[in-house]
Design a protein around this motif. Structure first.
Motif, short mmCIF file in Angstrom:
data_model
loop_
_atom_site.label_atom_id
_atom_site.label_comp_id
_atom_site.label_asym_id
_atom_site.label_seq_id
_atom_site.Cartn_x
_atom_site.Cartn_y
_atom_site.Cartn_z
N PHE A 116 0.85 -1.17 -0.02
CA PHE A 116 -0.04 0.08 -0.08
C PHE A 116 0.83 1.13 -0.14
N PHE A 117 1.86 1.16 0.92
CA PHE A 117 2.54 2.45 0.75
C PHE A 117 3.71 2.78 -0.47
N ASN A 118 4.06 1.55 -1.00
CA ASN A 118 4.47 1.63 -2.18
C ASN A 118 3.46 2.29 -3.35
N MET A 119 2.26 2.16 -3.11
CA MET A 119 1.14 2.89 -3.90
C MET A 119 1.32 4.20 -3.56
N SER A 120 1.11 4.48 -2.46
CA SER A 120 0.45 6.02 -2.01
C SER A 120 1.90 6.78 -1.96
N ASN A 121 2.97 6.21 -1.84
CA ASN A 121 4.14 6.94 -2.05
C ASN A 121 4.36 7.46 -3.39
N ARG A 122 4.13 6.45 -4.30
CA ARG A 122 4.30 7.07 -5.90
C ARG A 122 3.10 8.02 -6.31
N PHE A 123 1.82 7.80 -5.64
CA PHE A 123 0.89 8.69 -5.97
C PHE A 123 1.15 10.00 -5.39
N ALA A 124 1.61 10.08 -4.28
CA ALA A 124 1.86 11.43 -3.62
C ALA A 124 3.10 12.11 -4.26
N ILE A 125 4.26 11.38 -4.69
CA ILE A 125 5.34 11.88 -5.55
C ILE A 125 4.89 12.37 -6.76
N ALA A 126 4.12 11.51 -7.78
CA ALA A 126 3.87 11.83 -8.90
C ALA A 126 2.91 13.22 -8.86
N SER A 127 2.24 13.38 -7.87
CA SER A 127 1.32 14.41 -7.67
C SER A 127 1.81 15.72 -7.13
N ASP A 128 3.03 15.64 -6.58
CA ASP A 128 4.03 16.63 -5.77
C ASP A 128 2.87 16.98 -4.58
N MET A 129 2.48 16.05 -3.98
CA MET A 129 1.66 16.31 -2.68
C MET A 129 2.57 16.71 -1.64
N MET A 130 2.14 17.62 -0.98
CA MET A 130 2.65 18.24 0.13
C MET A 130 1.86 17.93 1.49
N PRO A 131 2.27 17.57 2.68
CA PRO A 131 1.72 17.19 3.68
C PRO A 131 1.12 18.61 4.63
N ASN A 132 0.03 18.42 5.36
CA ASN A 132 -0.55 19.45 6.18
C ASN A 132 0.63 20.03 7.02
N ALA A 133 0.53 21.39 7.03
CA ALA A 133 1.75 21.80 7.90
C ALA A 133 1.60 21.55 9.48
N GLU A 134 0.66 20.94 9.98
CA GLU A 134 0.38 20.68 11.31
C GLU A 134 1.11 19.58 11.85
N TYR A 135 1.43 18.44 10.79
CA TYR A 135 1.98 17.41 11.24
C TYR A 135 3.44 17.49 11.86
N HIS A 136 4.30 18.61 11.40
CA HIS A 136 5.36 18.84 11.75
C HIS A 136 5.72 19.01 13.35
N ALA A 137 4.75 19.83 13.97
CA ALA A 137 5.19 20.08 15.30
C ALA A 137 4.49 19.11 16.13
#
Lengths: 190, 190, 190, 190, 190, 190
Positions: free
Chosen positions: C166-187
């Motif tokens: 699954f994460f080999n799928m979602s990693n590739r979908f995210a990378i192809a889509s230049d998907m950015m994580p919500n800023a909230e996660y960081h802190a």
């Protein structure tokens, strides 16, 4: 096209523009080695960095260590072979020929250390050097264990890691700078 | 299993067994950074080497250069990301967060610098750093040309090559030594 | 250039153009997580796909399994580390910090899981996840045998393979889509 | 040793132990395809997961899309070729033979898509699929730009990324599970 | 775009421009195989080379050896799979189907030999063929030892090395020349 | 441990057990080269194969071609450098030194051909040789186009592909056989 025709990609200072200590250092090189190695001439563009590089190098390669000078040079050549650094293969390949008195050993380490007939200690050191150079992220406790099994002490592992690291630095500096080895190295100790 | 629980694989000297200059150096670290970085504690096993390493590091990362301190730290993180060096990613990732004031930039460079929105200059520097780290044997004149096209001077290329080289050294020394970063880094500048 | 500034490369529908069930789903996300994760906002461009993705994800990561939720998140992070997926490393790195209560563990799995001190079970799971991600064609019976030797049951191997996939799928979908994580996660959970 | 002799590494439930909807689903498979694909039989070990997998698959491969069904199957085969997934190459290679009516095209995509004579659109799609599969961390804006230059819309890039992702998932699940394709595929549409 | 439409990238001599022995050789091919394999037609551009190639090939693949003809073809396919050579996979995949009478075995060796259920002898041969093809510089005494442990004699290791070498040659000649296999191969021995 | 100490891993026939033509061939080698190259001694274990190998080699490397003998040797060395074949690097590195009269060129091609200053024709030939050796599956029409742009004719591309192929064969045969080069090569043409 005669090969090679330059020291590196940088404009370098004229000899009489160098600081006194650098000039003296270069004179000693000529006395002892018959030349100023081009890596030092390249670093003379920034003499503060030349001093730091030389101090590191001399401590590492000429200072006291459980690894003999030949062993340190063998590691240097195998790291440089993995990275295909022309400068370091020429300069340190000659050092292995000289220190070992075995020109075939020098050529083997340059071309593919796996064909050489080596003691268990040397095989372990060079296998570790190859892996730490080409796949650093995959080095794990088992790899350190193989060094210990071959008899390396903590101090020897420390020094091995340091030599492998250093030539991964100087290989990259030399490659990025298109640094050419002094022509003298080629014919020595054949 | 609480993480992490050691400095590195080596037995280290007690503080009062250190030479005076090392002790003073460590005191300054505590004053300025709030800790003695574990890389220095590790090198204290061989104080001659500690001196050489520190001089090289300070000249490289803190000395005058056409590359800003932030730029040098950005390169350090991207090299360490390519090599997946935990120690250096933690320590220098924090430095990028601090110097840039942009914690997301620090995370991007740690994880995959290609997702960051960068100036042409920074993109060229980091692309060069990545290639020189992961495929040094394939670096050719076109790669240097890309740096020049992005405006880097001879001195800046020299310093860039030096920073890339240095972290390829320290990454490998840290990995071979199973060196753990001081716990303090993690929470700083988030 | 402030980082990051977009959800992904796609134009996304306005909230009130969404179907009722999607709108309700996003409200629940805000209640529970404080945000709508950008992967869901990206998939909202095709709500049929959003439903399929969410069902798969929830069954996989939140449903009953011999692998604990933390274990599934650990695998997610290691797969994402191998693929250097910025989105998933940020989002699931936070999940590991939260579920383990050990922020250093989260950082280790993001940067290089091999430096973490792990149980035999976790080491076997993560070694398998790494190999299946980076060299799937080389996975052989010996690799499955290592999981069994570490005590994994048939159902656990099934679920492990599914999470890695699954994460080999979602990693590739995210990378192809230049998907950015919500800023909230960081802190969170530092 | 006759090849192959098993469905996958898991013990699977007897047909009459399956839920009603699963039994009906399998009957439809037999009607339409002449068999129950082994991937579905494997997933029947966990019917909640079977439902999620089937919904995802059917939406992705059979639902409306700017990518034709043949195009989606071509991408599936090229991803599976990169990962050398025996199950998916056999099953989806047959789908390309059937949908294209060109058995040589099916073989080319299985063995090395680069030898096929393709339209610019298909070349761009398959080059992207290959890179996103084998080097996801190196995908950058230029790669998305190549898709746009070949005329792909936002929705088509979305669906392409999704297909590439999905087969990176199913390839890994199949490989980890030592899943064998139904023997029927081999002779079809030659 | 019908696939394929050419023999290779070279202009080839008309049949009646060929030397008598070549013409006779091609007539024998038609009698025995129903076609002149495109590799021979391609080499007919230089008949001196055609003679050398044919002599080498016939000695290697049809001459006496401790490796059966099927074993030599199995090695040929696995080497060609590693190199993804379309021409050789089609031509020698058919040979494996014909000689083994097991079409699934042929497909497995084309796609990923690791999924096949093989004797210890065949596994050792194919593992060695794969490594010698994809990582020749890393082959060491342990790899030869694995062949001996599986019962291979000196002569069998000699012949195995020769077959692996030969297809690493012909794969590269075929790929460089964009050589297409005769269409007849595809349907044979399915 | 003196290096090297054997011809290869095989027991070899005594000189007077060889067929008359082989004995004569070896006498000619001694007259012309001062030695019987170890590759021929190794192949003498199977004289039918020795004849085929020698005919192929002599046609390829000594026969008429648009590629000069030096160019063919340059390609041989670069292929052998990519594969790190000790035997071929020693034997053909010497050939480049002899034919070019430029020992530095020989060393550069052994160690990293990218540092050499080459004509556009030679750069194109060696870049193609490197790619066809290390990533054969990725060779596409653009790569052949680069050869044509550098002025290579159809016959020259044919011969280039053949030389690259041949040394990919002989490198692997030599490595598999642990074949050692005759000690004489080392000192020649320095």
């Amino acid at each position: 096209m005669p090969q090679p025709d330059h020291v590196s990609i940088y404009d370098l200072p004229e000899p009489d523009a160098l600081d006194d200590d650098t000039r003296r250092y270069f004179e000693i090189c000529v006395e002892k080695l018959g030349m100023v190695p081009n890596v030092l001439r390249t670093f003379s563009r920034n003499q503060e960095k030349l001093r730091a590089f030389s101090q590191y190098y001399n401590t590492l390669m000429l200072g006291p260590s459980g690894l003999s000078k030949l062993e340190r040079e063998m590691v240097a050549v195998v790291v440089s072979s993995a990275n295909r650094c022309f400068y370091c293969l020429v300069a340190h390949g000659q050092a292995v020929r000289r220190l070992s008195g075995d020109p075939h050993l020098g050529e083997m380490l340059v071309m593919n250390y796996r064909v050489a007939q080596l003691s268990e200690r040397h095989r372990a050191m060079l296998d570790f050097a190859w892996k730490l150079t080409t796949a650093p992220s995959e080095v794990v406790e088992e790899d350190r264990g193989a060094l210990r099994a071959a008899g390396l002490s903590q101090d020897e592992i420390f020094d091995l890691a340091d030599v492998v690291g250093f030539f991964n630095m100087s290989n990259r500096f030399a490659i990025a700078s298109d640094m050419m080895p002094n022509a003298e190295y080629h014919a020595l100790d054949r």
